[in-house]
Design a protein around this motif. Structure first.
Motif, short mmCIF file in Angstrom:
data_model
loop_
_atom_site.label_atom_id
_atom_site.label_comp_id
_atom_site.label_asym_id
_atom_site.label_seq_id
_atom_site.Cartn_x
_atom_site.Cartn_y
_atom_site.Cartn_z
N TRP A 176 5.88 19.87 3.64
CA TRP A 176 6.52 18.63 3.98
C TRP A 176 5.59 17.69 3.31
CZ3 TRP A 176 5.43 16.24 9.59
CH2 TRP A 176 5.73 14.93 9.60
N VAL A 177 6.43 16.78 2.29
CA VAL A 177 5.62 16.01 1.66
C VAL A 177 6.23 14.42 2.04
CG1 VAL A 177 5.34 14.71 -0.79
CG2 VAL A 177 5.50 17.49 -0.50
N GLN B 26 9.36 5.28 4.54
CA GLN B 26 8.89 6.71 4.98
C GLN B 26 9.97 7.57 4.26
OE1 GLN B 26 5.96 6.84 6.91
NE2 GLN B 26 5.99 8.86 6.19
N LYS B 27 9.57 8.08 3.04
CA LYS B 27 10.56 9.22 2.25
C LYS B 27 9.78 10.52 2.66
CE LYS B 27 11.65 5.89 -1.13
NZ LYS B 27 11.66 5.42 -2.59
N ASN B 28 10.66 11.47 3.31
CA ASN B 28 10.00 12.70 3.75
C ASN B 28 11.05 13.68 2.95
OD1 ASN B 28 8.27 12.15 5.92
ND2 ASN B 28 9.93 10.97 6.47
N TYR B 29 10.07 14.84 1.96
CA TYR B 29 10.69 15.64 1.29
C TYR B 29 10.24 16.98 1.88
CZ TYR B 29 11.32 12.08 -1.71
OH TYR B 29 11.81 10.73 -2.49
N LEU C 268 19.54 16.33 4.58
CA LEU C 268 18.96 17.54 5.23
C LEU C 268 19.71 18.87 4.74
CD1 LEU C 268 18.09 16.33 8.74
CD2 LEU C 268 16.65 16.63 6.81
N PRO C 269 19.00 19.97 4.49
CA PRO C 269 17.31 20.04 4.71
C PRO C 269 16.25 19.56 3.76
CG PRO C 269 18.15 22.17 3.80
CD PRO C 269 19.71 21.03 3.78
N GLU C 270 16.74 18.95 2.73
CA GLU C 270 15.98 18.52 1.43
C GLU C 270 14.95 17.21 1.78
OE1 GLU C 270 19.06 18.99 0.77
OE2 GLU C 270 19.19 21.13 0.09
N MET D 117 0.86 -1.01 0.07
CA MET D 117 0.19 -0.04 -0.17
C MET D 117 0.79 1.39 0.04
SD MET D 117 -2.79 1.25 2.68
CE MET D 117 -1.89 0.50 4.11
N LYS D 118 0.49 2.22 -0.75
CA LYS D 118 1.45 3.47 -1.02
C LYS D 118 0.29 4.54 -0.93
CE LYS D 118 4.90 1.57 -3.71
NZ LYS D 118 5.87 1.80 -5.05
N TYR D 119 0.98 5.69 -0.35
CA TYR D 119 0.35 6.78 -0.53
C TYR D 119 1.17 8.05 -0.22
CZ TYR D 119 -0.22 6.31 4.63
OH TYR D 119 0.25 6.05 5.85
N THR D 120 0.60 9.27 -0.59
CA THR D 120 1.45 10.39 -0.36
C THR D 120 0.67 11.50 0.42
OG1 THR D 120 2.67 10.38 -2.35
CG2 THR D 120 2.60 12.30 -1.33
N THR D 121 1.22 12.16 1.64
CA THR D 121 0.32 12.98 2.34
C THR D 121 1.28 14.15 2.36
OG1 THR D 121 1.35 12.11 4.27
CG2 THR D 121 -1.09 11.63 3.78
N GLU D 122 0.77 15.30 2.52
CA GLU D 122 1.63 16.68 2.57
C GLU D 122 0.92 17.93 3.28
OE1 GLU D 122 1.76 19.56 -1.36
OE2 GLU D 122 1.73 17.30 -2.04
N ILE D 123 1.63 18.65 4.06
CA ILE D 123 1.24 19.70 4.78
C ILE D 123 2.19 21.11 4.67
CG2 ILE D 123 2.30 19.03 7.13
CD1 ILE D 123 -0.22 19.54 8.39
N VAL D 124 1.69 22.35 4.58
CA VAL D 124 2.56 23.19 4.83
C VAL D 124 2.57 23.86 6.24
CG1 VAL D 124 2.90 25.70 4.10
CG2 VAL D 124 2.04 23.80 2.38
#
Length: 150
Positions: free
Chosen positions: A102-103, A89-92, A72-74, A1-8
């Motif tokens: 934050w994606v 978990q891949k965080n951008y 970091l910071p990318e 199962m894969k999904y993407t979440t993001e927030i500013v």
């Protein structure tokens, strides 16, 4: 199962990274975190591992976090392993002036019939939990509000 979440998050990226990269801050935005323990001599670096213990309702869960990429910071990528579940978990982190986007790309790999069934029947619960952690981090980073206060 894969999904993407993001927030500013309404803080500059350098401040965002400083707050996210401090393991002492996890208790303020990761609901249910009971304790953590560094398992490596070089915490926070690629290959480093940390044990995490959570209590969710009546259920306790232990997992091991492994840092697989630290640029970091990318970006920063980790895996989380617990019984029946391997989570990648891949965080951008994108600089948007005085804000940070934050994606998070999440992949769950399940083993065992029970966990596979739960992943199949309740994919929304996993995405909802991921986004809740992001919202809680945003509240902590912007205003200092801790989940330990609720």
């Amino acid at each position: 199962m894969k999904y993407t979440t993001e927030i500013v998050v309404d803080i500059p990226r350098d401040e965002f990274i400083k707050k996210m990269d401090d393991p002492e801050n996890m208790k303020h935005w990761q609901r249910g975190l009971i304790k953590y323990e560094q398992l490596s001599k070089t915490p926070g670096q690629e290959g480093a591992q940390m044990s995490l213990s959570y209590k969710m309702g009546k259920r306790e869960m232990d997992m091991v976090e492994t840092i697989i990429k630290r640029k970091l910071p990318e970006e920063m990528h980790m895996t989380y392993d617990t019984k029946g579940v391997h989570n990648i978990q891949k965080n951008y982190f994108k600089d948007e002036g005085d804000k940070t986007r934050w994606v998070s790309e999440t992949e769950f790999q399940f083993s065992g019939f029970g966990m596979k069934l739960m992943g199949f029947l309740m994919p929304g619960a996993f995405k909802k939990q991921s986004f809740k952690y992001m919202q809680d981090f945003k509240a902590f980073a912007e205003t200092g509000k801790s989940v330990t206060e609720s």
